[in-house]
Scaffold this motif. Structure first.
Motif, PDB file in Angstrom:
ATOM      1  N   ILE A 193      59.319  -9.742 192.755  1.00 41.97           N
ATOM      2  CA  ILE A 193      59.645  -9.033 191.513  1.00 41.97           C
ATOM      3  C   ILE A 193      60.832  -8.116 191.721  1.00 41.97           C
ATOM      4  CG2 ILE A 193      58.722  -7.519 189.699  1.00 41.97           C
ATOM      5  CD1 ILE A 193      56.012  -8.605 190.220  1.00 41.97           C
ATOM      6  N   GLY A 194      61.190  -7.864 192.942  1.00 44.17           N
ATOM      7  CA  GLY A 194      62.431  -7.190 193.240  1.00 44.17           C
ATOM      8  C   GLY A 194      62.387  -5.689 193.066  1.00 44.17           C
ATOM      9  N   ILE A 195      63.459  -5.158 192.500  1.00 45.09           N
ATOM     10  CA  ILE A 195      63.683  -3.716 192.431  1.00 45.09           C
ATOM     11  C   ILE A 195      63.110  -3.165 191.136  1.00 45.09           C
ATOM     12  CG2 ILE A 195      65.478  -1.935 192.325  1.00 45.09           C
ATOM     13  CD1 ILE A 195      67.226  -3.918 194.000  1.00 45.09           C
ATOM     14  N   PHE A 196      62.334  -2.070 191.253  1.00 47.37           N
ATOM     15  CA  PHE A 196      61.655  -1.490 190.101  1.00 47.37           C
ATOM     16  C   PHE A 196      62.479  -0.424 189.399  1.00 47.37           C
ATOM     17  CE2 PHE A 196      56.955  -2.303 191.493  1.00 47.37           C
ATOM     18  CZ  PHE A 196      57.121  -3.645 191.223  1.00 47.37           C
ATOM     19  N   VAL A 210      66.481   4.209 195.150  1.00 48.70           N
ATOM     20  CA  VAL A 210      66.108   2.908 194.605  1.00 48.70           C
ATOM     21  C   VAL A 210      64.687   2.589 195.052  1.00 48.70           C
ATOM     22  CG1 VAL A 210      66.622   0.439 194.565  1.00 48.70           C
ATOM     23  CG2 VAL A 210      68.488   2.107 194.611  1.00 48.70           C
ATOM     24  N   GLY A 211      63.846   2.163 194.090  1.00 47.29           N
ATOM     25  CA  GLY A 211      62.466   1.798 194.393  1.00 47.29           C
ATOM     26  C   GLY A 211      62.250   0.308 194.313  1.00 47.29           C
ATOM     27  N   TYR A 219      64.340   3.631 198.970  1.00 48.56           N
ATOM     28  CA  TYR A 219      65.522   3.729 199.814  1.00 48.56           C
ATOM     29  C   TYR A 219      66.519   4.703 199.192  1.00 48.56           C
ATOM     30  CZ  TYR A 219      63.561  -0.477 201.901  1.00 48.56           C
ATOM     31  OH  TYR A 219      62.722  -1.375 202.515  1.00 48.56           O
ATOM     32  N   VAL A 220      67.365   5.280 200.026  1.00 43.81           N
ATOM     33  CA  VAL A 220      68.353   6.244 199.559  1.00 43.81           C
ATOM     34  C   VAL A 220      69.698   5.977 200.224  1.00 43.81           C
ATOM     35  CG1 VAL A 220      67.760   7.957 201.337  1.00 43.81           C
ATOM     36  CG2 VAL A 220      68.853   8.711 199.198  1.00 43.81           C
ATOM     37  N   THR A 227      75.822   2.737 203.035  1.00 39.79           N
ATOM     38  CA  THR A 227      74.713   2.691 203.994  1.00 39.79           C
ATOM     39  C   THR A 227      73.424   3.116 203.292  1.00 39.79           C
ATOM     40  OG1 THR A 227      75.099   4.988 204.698  1.00 39.79           O
ATOM     41  CG2 THR A 227      76.229   3.241 205.937  1.00 39.79           C
ATOM     42  N   TRP A 228      72.306   2.615 203.831  1.00 36.25           N
ATOM     43  CA  TRP A 228      71.000   2.874 203.241  1.00 36.25           C
ATOM     44  C   TRP A 228      69.989   3.204 204.333  1.00 36.25           C
ATOM     45  CZ3 TRP A 228      70.164   2.806 197.988  1.00 36.25           C
ATOM     46  CH2 TRP A 228      71.181   2.259 197.201  1.00 36.25           C
ATOM     47  N   LYS A 229      68.977   3.968 203.945  1.00 41.34           N
ATOM     48  CA  LYS A 229      67.839   4.151 204.835  1.00 41.34           C
ATOM     49  C   LYS A 229      66.585   4.343 203.993  1.00 41.34           C
ATOM     50  CE  LYS A 229      68.188   9.192 205.360  1.00 41.34           C
ATOM     51  NZ  LYS A 229      68.254  10.305 206.353  1.00 41.34           N
ATOM     52  N   ALA A 230      65.457   3.961 204.571  1.00 43.79           N
ATOM     53  CA  ALA A 230      64.186   4.217 203.898  1.00 43.79           C
ATOM     54  C   ALA A 230      63.949   5.720 203.858  1.00 43.79           C
ATOM     55  CB  ALA A 230      63.053   3.520 204.630  1.00 43.79           C
TER      56      ALA A 230
END
Length: 807
Positions: A193-196, A210-211, A219-220, A227-230
């Protein structure tokens, strides 16, 4: 055809006249046959700075904008054509926080369709630029309760981010015209269902949260997606205190999934969680808050230790998840959350209010419910009314037995459920006491939420006027009696209308989850029959069909169903009643008007349509017609007379449906054709019309023994109905859904009327009033020019000839 960068502007209404020497070219006006709601409200959002600028999105009926001056919601997507039906569902809404006039809609109902688009408006939805989307959408799929997936960058007006279901995280830098993939985003297509949701931090350029619908799925980025991280410390596993019924029901995910998120102005990121994407099937969940400054998480889930009144004592099943979430823009520690999927009760879904950032809660649903409800939270039926006092009585669902519609009837007489699927909730940013919450059926609102602080019930009312998102399944317009229209709708049974502009009570028991078939006796118009699935095993008769002798005020169940039809049957087929009201035929063959919205079920039965003269005490299989056919109807004037056109054969019964005489099409002037519903004149015996698609319309005045084609080349009629004729004509007006050729190529697909039995035609609707297409129409035998338009997500519209107003 599919839309391609089409620019829709508010053009004056113009009807193309097709050789209109005889058919009068009238201008039309269009109004809904009022239900007020009728379907699932998936989201309600508000502009952060503009007072009263609210939008509501629906799963199959598009988007609406609230008009405070008109005190109703304004539909924004009625221009969508039948070819683009899939676009009549809103996946997500995005507003530009710096420009109240800018509106973005992500449109597309189903992942199975290749047709999805971004609707972009610079005038609050009055007009749109439309850009095909390079990804699929699922406004009527699982997870439609989450979001918002689409967001505008508050620092760059033309930059949008879209969290898709199967194409990852995308960015547009040109106002939704083109998109590029954020290649470094992790876990983008998880869980199918992907990104909420996507949330920009308005205090810090480049910071986006992003959820994703998986445990640990938040993630932020702090560098605009490079770049991203949980997010550290987020809940990854279920708290043992939540799993209070481990033997009965295990969570459907290894940990909480982030359903919705709201970033408050103080940097608190509030998040609701569940173990399934919703809107149905969630069994466990929670509510957490993340301090984006200290990076600390706190579990603030409403429970027995922190909510008042305490949870219902006798709850015997998991408490459901959480989804609905809104934070007061004026006070970042005031928020509401709503549980998800506590049905069937007791201890139904609750709305909770906190004034201290989630440390303590008030159970708004309990406080709003009168005493002695037994845990079935609900509004007194008197509150089911608009603010001006106009009742919306159908929301009682007649307090009937549970049926196929999810969560609908309240088991407590006098109460209508506080709600179900309450995933859309909003604290109005311009008025903190004004709170709206959507349900699977409508929108409730209050203007004094603060009453809860004193343990007093707020005053609730319905704020859904203007929203019509039901699916039309059956319509009938008798030529006499107190009702101009009888309706059958998906999920919410059916109604009778003397006044088309006021919500009506639902048909009494048996209540159908879908009302698929309606008919009336031509010489006794107060005699009505209806059929539909009910999901309940009545012990005093067949719960799938009923008879009324008083115009629909009271109903008698058929004594038994026909062979092959039982309680679990999803669609009981079609029924017809003769002019006298004594002979009833019932065929189990199903007509599917909306294949994208309904499951298709096939059944075999070697008999023709069964007939009864004693309301189902006995059923007789006829001779001469040995197949269950959906194309059967009664003569409106001559008793005991039934017609059918199926598989290239015309069938006529003159003994009440006991036997049929068969005529091969070519022998009586008909072309070979798969079949069509016979449309009988309400004023003359033996006069019938058939709409045969691209082959045009055929007509008989002698019970079908001889037919003639009445339309010129180029008339394509998918659906046909008749209504009252013009005063200068003794014949009825004809209406079709299809196309009519003028000089040159075929005209636009639409609704057309003929006043001269098919010789000349004018268009009734226009490009602004298409409603995703009409798969059924019904003329009114008492009002010249009126036609009812049955849609697959915008309810039923009645089109009337505009009357000249006196200066």
């Amino acid at each position: 055809m599919q839309l391609k960068n089409v620019l829709y502007r508010g053009l004056p209404f113009a009807v193309a006249t097709i050789a209109a020497a005889k058919t009068i070219n009238h201008a039309y006006e269009f109004n809904p046959v009022v239900v007020s709601g009728g379907g699932y409200i998936t989201g309600i959002i508000a502009h952060p700075t503009e007072k009263d600028l609210l939008y509501a999105r629906t799963d199959i009926g598009g988007t609406y904008r609230w008009s405070s001056s008109e005190d109703k919601w304004i539909p924004l997507n009625d221009f969508i054509s039948a070819a683009d039906e899939n676009l009549l569902g809103t996946e997500s809404i995005a507003l530009d926080p710096n420009d109240p006039d800018r509106l973005y809609l992500a449109q597309g109902r189903y992942l199975s369709s290749e047709n999805a688009a971004l609707f972009v408006s610079s005038d609050r939805g009055e007009t749109f630029d439309i850009y095909p989307a390079p990804f699929k959408m699922g406004a009527n799929e699982l997870g439609r309760n989450n979001g918002e997936r689409l967001a505008v960058n508050p620092f760059k007006a033309d930059e949008l981010w879209m969290g898709t279901r199967d194409a990852g995280l995308l960015v547009s830098e040109d106002g939704a015209r083109s998109w590029r993939n954020v290649t470094g985003f992790p876990n983008a297509n998880a869980n199918g269902i992907g990104i909420f949701w996507v949330i920009f931090d308005p205090r810090s350029e480049g910071t986006v949260y992003v959820g994703v619908g998986v445990p640990g799925g938040i993630y932020v980025t702090k560098d605009s997606g490079e770049t991203w991280k949980a997010v550290p410390g987020q809940p990854l596993e279920w708290d043992e205190d939540v799993l209070v019924f481990p033997e009965e029901a295990q969570p459907q995910s290894t940990g909480p999934q982030p359903m919705k998120g709201v970033l408050a102005e103080n940097g608190a990121l509030y998040v609701t969680y569940a173990d399934a994407p919703g809107p149905y099937g969630a069994t466990y969940g929670g509510v957490y808050v993340y301090n984006t400054t200290s990076t600390e998480w706190t579990n603030i889930t409403p429970n027995a230790d922190n909510s008042s009144p305490p949870p219902f004592d006798n709850q015997t099943f998991p408490a459901g998840g959480f989804c609905g979430l809104s934070v007061d823009s004026k006070d970042p520690e005031t928020l509401v959350v709503v549980s998800l999927d506590r049905d069937p009760g007791p201890a139904l879904d609750s709305m909770y209010l906190s004034r201290d950032g989630g440390r303590s809660w008030k159970d708004v649903s309990q406080i709003s419910t009168p005493p002695r409800s037994g845990g079935y939270w609900g509004h007194p039926i008197e509150e089911a009314a608009f603010k001006d006092g106009t009742a919306v009585p159908w929301l009682s669902f007649n307090w009937g037995p549970q049926w196929g519609g999810y969560g609908a009837p309240s088991p407590v007489r006098g109460l209508t459920k506080f709600g179900w699927w309450m995933t859309a909730v909003l604290i109005d940013p311009s008025d903190s006491d004004h709170v709206l919450h959507g349900t699977g059926a409508t929108i409730w609102a209050t203007d004094n939420l603060s009453s809860v602080d004193k343990n007093q019930a707020p005053d609730w009312y319905i704020q859904a006027q203007g929203i019509e998102e039901s699916v039309a399944l059956a319509m009938a317009s008798p030529n006499g009696g107190n009702s101009h229209l009888l309706t059958g709708l998906g999920d919410i049974n059916g109604y009778r209308y003397g006044d088309l502009d006021v919500p009506q009570p639902m048909f009494e028991l048996p209540v159908f989850s879908n009302l698929n078939a309606l008919d009336w006796a031509g010489q006794k118009p107060e005699t009505i029959i209806r059929a539909g699935p009910c999901g309940h095993n009545y012990t005093d008769g067949c719960g799938l069909a009923a008879y009324s002798a008083d115009g629909g005020s009271s109903w008698t169940k058929f004594a038994t169903c026909i062979p092959g039809i039982e309680t679990g049957t999803p669609n009981p087929g079609v029924i017809a009643i003769d002019a006298s009201g004594k002979n009833i035929v019932w065929s189990s063959a199903m007509t599917t008007y909306w294949p994208t919205l309904q499951a298709i079920t096939t059944r075999t039965n070697e008999s023709g349509p069964y007939v009864t003269t004693d309301l189902g005490q006995t059923w007789v299989s006829p001779t001469g017609l040995n197949v269950q056919t959906p194309n059967i109807s009664a003569d409106r004037v001559q008793p005991r007379t039934f017609y059918s056109f199926s598989d290239g054969t015309w069938y006529l019964s003159r003994d009440g449906g006991l036997s049929y005489r068969a005529f091969e099409a070519k022998e009586i002037g008909l072309p070979a054709y798969s079949g069509a519903m016979p449309i009988a004149n309400f004023n003359r015996a033996g006069e019938v019309w058939l709409a045969l698609g691209d082959l045009g319309i055929y007509h008989t005045r002698n019970f079908g023994k001889r037919w003639s084609k009445i339309t010129e080349r180029g008339v394509a009629a998918r659906h046909l109905t008749i209504g009252a004729g013009a005063r200068r004509s003794s014949g009825p007006a004809l209406f079709i859904v299809g196309k009519v050729a003028s000089r040159g190529p075929l005209s636009e697909d639409g609704v057309y009327r003929s006043d001269d039995n098919g010789k000349t035609w004018v268009r009734v609707n226009d490009e602004k009033h298409q409603y995703g297409g009409m798969a059924m129409i019904q003329g009114d035998p008492r009002v010249y020019g009126r036609v009812y338009l049955g849609t697959g997500g915008r309810g039923i519209i009645y089109a009337d000839i505009k009357t000249k107003r006196e200066d």
